[in-house]
Design a protein around this motif. Structure first.
Motif, PDB file in Angstrom:
ATOM      1  N   ALA A 134      28.680  28.078  39.135  1.00  0.00           N
ATOM      2  CA  ALA A 134      28.242  28.948  38.035  1.00  0.00           C
ATOM      3  C   ALA A 134      26.731  28.897  37.873  1.00  0.00           C
ATOM      4  O   ALA A 134      26.071  29.936  37.701  1.00  0.00           O
ATOM      5  N   ILE A 139      26.071  32.645  36.665  1.00  0.00           N
ATOM      6  CA  ILE A 139      27.201  33.080  35.830  1.00  0.00           C
ATOM      7  C   ILE A 139      27.048  32.477  34.444  1.00  0.00           C
ATOM      8  O   ILE A 139      26.845  31.265  34.295  1.00  0.00           O
ATOM      9  N   THR A 140      27.128  33.288  33.414  1.00  0.00           N
ATOM     10  CA  THR A 140      26.964  32.810  32.040  1.00  0.00           C
ATOM     11  C   THR A 140      28.242  32.123  31.564  1.00  0.00           C
ATOM     12  O   THR A 140      29.332  32.316  32.125  1.00  0.00           O
ATOM     13  N   ASP A 142      29.766  32.788  28.848  1.00  0.00           N
ATOM     14  CA  ASP A 142      30.667  33.832  28.346  1.00  0.00           C
ATOM     15  C   ASP A 142      31.501  34.421  29.489  1.00  0.00           C
ATOM     16  O   ASP A 142      32.701  34.675  29.328  1.00  0.00           O
ATOM     17  N   GLU A 143      30.856  34.622  30.650  1.00  0.00           N
ATOM     18  CA  GLU A 143      31.594  35.116  31.816  1.00  0.00           C
ATOM     19  C   GLU A 143      32.661  34.112  32.247  1.00  0.00           C
ATOM     20  O   GLU A 143      33.806  34.478  32.539  1.00  0.00           O
ATOM     21  N   LEU A 144      32.276  32.831  32.290  1.00  0.00           N
ATOM     22  CA  LEU A 144      33.229  31.796  32.689  1.00  0.00           C
ATOM     23  C   LEU A 144      34.443  31.775  31.769  1.00  0.00           C
ATOM     24  O   LEU A 144      35.591  31.648  32.219  1.00  0.00           O
ATOM     25  N   ASN A 145      34.181  31.899  30.476  1.00  0.00           N
ATOM     26  CA  ASN A 145      35.271  31.832  29.505  1.00  0.00           C
ATOM     27  C   ASN A 145      36.256  32.991  29.643  1.00  0.00           C
ATOM     28  O   ASN A 145      37.393  32.910  29.152  1.00  0.00           O
ATOM     29  N   HIS A 146      35.827  34.065  30.298  1.00  0.00           N
ATOM     30  CA  HIS A 146      36.702  35.234  30.454  1.00  0.00           C
ATOM     31  C   HIS A 146      37.382  35.280  31.826  1.00  0.00           C
ATOM     32  O   HIS A 146      38.149  36.206  32.099  1.00  0.00           O
ATOM     33  N   ILE A 147      37.106  34.303  32.684  1.00  0.00           N
ATOM     34  CA  ILE A 147      37.775  34.256  33.990  1.00  0.00           C
ATOM     35  C   ILE A 147      39.176  33.676  33.816  1.00  0.00           C
ATOM     36  O   ILE A 147      39.345  32.609  33.224  1.00  0.00           O
ATOM     37  N   TYR A 164      36.008  35.903  41.430  1.00  0.00           N
ATOM     38  CA  TYR A 164      35.251  36.652  40.403  1.00  0.00           C
ATOM     39  C   TYR A 164      33.907  37.110  40.962  1.00  0.00           C
ATOM     40  O   TYR A 164      33.483  38.251  40.739  1.00  0.00           O
ATOM     41  N   ARG A 168      32.492  40.871  41.325  1.00  0.00           N
ATOM     42  CA  ARG A 168      31.249  41.276  40.674  1.00  0.00           C
ATOM     43  C   ARG A 168      30.278  41.883  41.680  1.00  0.00           C
ATOM     44  O   ARG A 168      29.622  42.888  41.410  1.00  0.00           O
ATOM     45  N   SER A 172      28.835  45.788  41.705  1.00  0.00           N
ATOM     46  CA  SER A 172      27.414  46.151  41.659  1.00  0.00           C
ATOM     47  C   SER A 172      27.023  47.007  42.853  1.00  0.00           C
ATOM     48  O   SER A 172      26.108  47.817  42.770  1.00  0.00           O
TER      49      SER A 172
END
Length: 419
Positions: A134, A139-140, A142-147, A164, A168, A172
């Motif tokens: 991360a 990777i923020t 917040d992103e980690l918490n949503h994986i 993930y 991503r 992009s």
């Protein structure tokens, strides 16, 4: 002779720099106080830079197309009036301080973004391997918490975070520059500065907001007949024409009062409910570009005031005479695509707003009219309203009710209204 440092003045809140587009004076030229010395462009509007003192242009420190920061010295003016220079020092210091504050804010934001992830603020367990990946990939938390984790107790595994990252990267790449399609005989045309800004802003908006549309047909026969009745007297009295645009703007302002959750913006996971109703008015420019002057506190204007404001902003927009503050702080946008004969469209939201209304061309059409004696066919003046809104925060019910309320205000127009 004393030397005066001419600095780029404050161009409005949030504007930190400008691009030189034209020097109206050259070295050796005489210039008077308040006379324009240069033309500059920001990411919002083109402006003129007046000289603060009278004198002779001794040095020009920036070339055309170079970027100058607010408070930075643009040119040196030789003048004999030392007192005048001292009087201007206060204004220079103010502009310089504003530039320093903006620079400091930018630095703080960069420092925040570069700061290491604080995993202690999360209740979720992450292995050292996942944490290192991360940090390395930016990777923020917040992103980690949503994986979605597939490990024990829904823990994020190495495969989860790599999957993930792959998703991503693939997402992009959708917006990557396509392969050149240039062939012999084609002509390359460089996009204008404003064109580049518009392109970036529109692409960013489509990537940011979940665009959806609602459409409704409006019978504007009453508006059409009323305007025909009052327009000659209004022009004779006021010296300017009354178009349909201010009438539409008034209806939109009233609807925003009725539905304040259309007058919002989005910041991350936060909704900002706006205190003021500031309606952007998309205006086509002679060079084919677009600018959006803003009608501030539109709900506080009567129709006469709305006509005056709309006409003034439109004229000065096309002449390149808008001030930076006149194209900022919009809370909702209206675009009159009907002026080009278009019936309806799917306009792109002007970020960080959540809605934009496209007004179609007014057409004479046969229509069913309900009467006490039964239905009859008659000729009516009708147009389409196309409402684009951000489905992240505006559901279909609100988006639909809002555009229907605009239609109601237009269809129930008072034929005896004075202006």
């Amino acid at each position: 002779m004393a030397k005066y440092e001419l600095k780029l003045p404050s161009m409005g809140e949030s504007v930190a720099e400008a691009t030189i587009t034209n020097w109206l004076k050259k070295v050796g030229d005489t210039i008077e106080a308040e006379e324009t010395i240069a033309e500059v462009a920001t990411d919002k509007v083109d402006s003129e830079v007046p000289c603060d003192v009278s004198g002779i242009v001794a040095e020009i420190l920036f070339k055309v197309d170079e970027v100058v920061k607010v408070g930075q010295v643009m040119a040196i003016i030789e003048t004999e009036n030392d007192a005048e220079i001292e009087a201007e020092n206060g204004n220079e210091d103010e502009a310089e301080n504003e530039a320093k504050n903006l620079t400091q804010q930018i630095a703080e934001i960069k420092e925040t973004l570069a700061a290491p992830i604080d995993f202690s603020s999360s209740e979720r367990f992450y292995s050292p391997l996942v944490k290192n990946i991360a940090k390395k990939e930016g990777i923020t938390l917040d992103e980690l918490n949503h994986i979605q984790g597939t490990g024990l107790n829904n823990r994020v595994t190495k495969d989860d975070i790599l999957g993930y990252l792959a998703h991503r990267t693939q997402k992009s790449s959708i917006f990557a520059t396509p392969t050149s399609s240039f062939v012999e005989g084609d002509e390359r045309i460089e996009m204008s500065r404003m064109g580049k800004i518009i392109a970036e802003h529109m692409t960013m908006s489509k990537q940011t907001s979940a665009h959806v549309q609602s459409f409704t047909e409006v019978d504007v026969t009453r508006v059409w007949l009323w305007r025909n009745k009052v327009k000659k007297a209004f022009e004779a009295r006021e010296g300017e024409k009354i178009t349909f645009t201010p009438i539409f703007m008034e209806a939109v302002a009233k609807a925003l009062v009725d539905f304040p959750m259309m007058n919002i913006s989005v910041e991350g996971n936060t909704i900002i409910k706006k205190k003021h109703i500031n309606i952007g008015m998309a205006t086509a420019l002679p060079d084919g570009n677009l600018i959006v002057p803003v009608i501030k506190n539109a709900d506080a204007l009567n129709l006469r005031g709305m006509v005056k404001t709309v006409n003034d902003l439109a004229v000065r927009a096309r002449a390149g005479q808008l001030k930076p503050d006149e194209v900022k702080d919009g809370t909702y946008t209206v675009t009159n695509i009907g002026s080009f004969g278009t019936l309806f469209g799917t306009p792109i939201i002007n970020q960080p707003q959540v809605g934009i209304l496209a007004i179609g061309a007014i057409c004479k059409v046969p229509s069913v009219i309900e009467t006490p004696e039964g239905d009859v066919i008659g000729i009516r003046y009708k147009m389409m309203l196309s409402h684009s809104y951000d489905h992240r925060v505006v559901n279909g019910a609100l988006g639909g009710m809002f555009v229907q309320r605009v239609a109601e205000y237009l269809e129930k127009w008072d034929m005896n209204r004075n202006i």
